[in-house]
Design a protein around this motif. Structure first.
Motif, PDB file in Angstrom:
ATOM      1  N   LEU A   1       0.858  -1.180   0.000  1.00 46.71           N
ATOM      2  CA  LEU A   1       0.000   0.000   0.000  1.00 46.71           C
ATOM      3  C   LEU A   1       0.900   1.238   0.000  1.00 46.71           C
ATOM      4  O   LEU A   1       2.000   1.199   0.545  1.00 46.71           O
ATOM      5  CB  LEU A   1      -0.901   0.010   1.248  1.00 46.71           C
ATOM      6  CG  LEU A   1      -1.765  -1.224   1.461  1.00 46.71           C
ATOM      7  CD1 LEU A   1      -2.416  -1.178   2.841  1.00 46.71           C
ATOM      8  CD2 LEU A   1      -2.821  -1.324   0.383  1.00 46.71           C
TER       9      LEU A   1
ATOM     10  N   HIS B   1       0.346   2.222   7.709  1.00 44.63           N
ATOM     11  CA  HIS B   1      -0.028   0.851   7.386  1.00 44.63           C
ATOM     12  C   HIS B   1      -0.473   0.109   8.645  1.00 44.63           C
ATOM     13  O   HIS B   1      -1.529  -0.537   8.666  1.00 44.63           O
ATOM     14  CB  HIS B   1       1.163   0.150   6.717  1.00 44.63           C
ATOM     15  CG  HIS B   1       1.009  -1.316   6.571  1.00 44.63           C
ATOM     16  ND1 HIS B   1       1.807  -2.213   7.243  1.00 44.63           N
ATOM     17  CD2 HIS B   1       0.147  -2.067   5.840  1.00 44.63           C
ATOM     18  CE1 HIS B   1       1.445  -3.440   6.930  1.00 44.63           C
ATOM     19  NE2 HIS B   1       0.444  -3.384   6.079  1.00 44.63           N
TER      20      HIS B   1
ATOM     21  N   GLU C   1      -3.481   0.204  -6.558  1.00 41.96           N
ATOM     22  CA  GLU C   1      -2.961   0.474  -5.227  1.00 41.96           C
ATOM     23  C   GLU C   1      -3.815   1.505  -4.505  1.00 41.96           C
ATOM     24  O   GLU C   1      -4.361   2.403  -5.134  1.00 41.96           O
ATOM     25  CB  GLU C   1      -1.524   1.004  -5.333  1.00 41.96           C
ATOM     26  CG  GLU C   1      -0.514  -0.057  -5.659  1.00 41.96           C
ATOM     27  CD  GLU C   1       0.910   0.445  -5.573  1.00 41.96           C
ATOM     28  OE1 GLU C   1       1.111   1.673  -5.530  1.00 41.96           O
ATOM     29  OE2 GLU C   1       1.811  -0.391  -5.539  1.00 41.96           O
TER      30      GLU C   1
END
Length: 97
Positions: free
Chosen positions: A40, A47, A94
């Motif tokens: 990501l 994250h 993404e």
């Protein structure tokens, strides 16, 4: 299988307030963090916050899925999680900041 966790949140200012609680989750959050790491467009801190926050929230939402508070939101959450999983597997765009 239930996984057991202890969550601690500590305010890093002069108050040094601490919140700590134990919880369970049907998923191994550390395994999810490992599988999704680097997939990501997020910093490592973002994250971790995203995955841990989503897993804590989703467990509560599943336990109370019939309650009005969650009924309307649940389809949107499922769609978001599906998109996130496709992104982590590499079969979707993404997720960017």
């Amino acid at each position: 299988m239930q996984h057991h966790y202890r969550v601690q949140l500590q305010k890093l200012d002069d108050s040094a307030a601490v919140l700590q609680f134990d919880c369970q989750n049907h998923d191994d959050i550390f395994a999810i963090l490992a599988r999704s790491q680097g997939k990501l467009k997020l910093t490592e801190t973002e994250h971790q916050a995203l995955i841990v926050g989503l897993k804590l929230f989703s467990e509560v939402m599943m336990q109370h899925r019939k309650e009005e508070l969650f009924k309307e939101f649940q389809p949107h959450f499922k769609q978001f999680i599906g998109h996130l999983k496709r992104t982590v597997r590499g079969s979707g765009p993404e997720v960017s900041e």
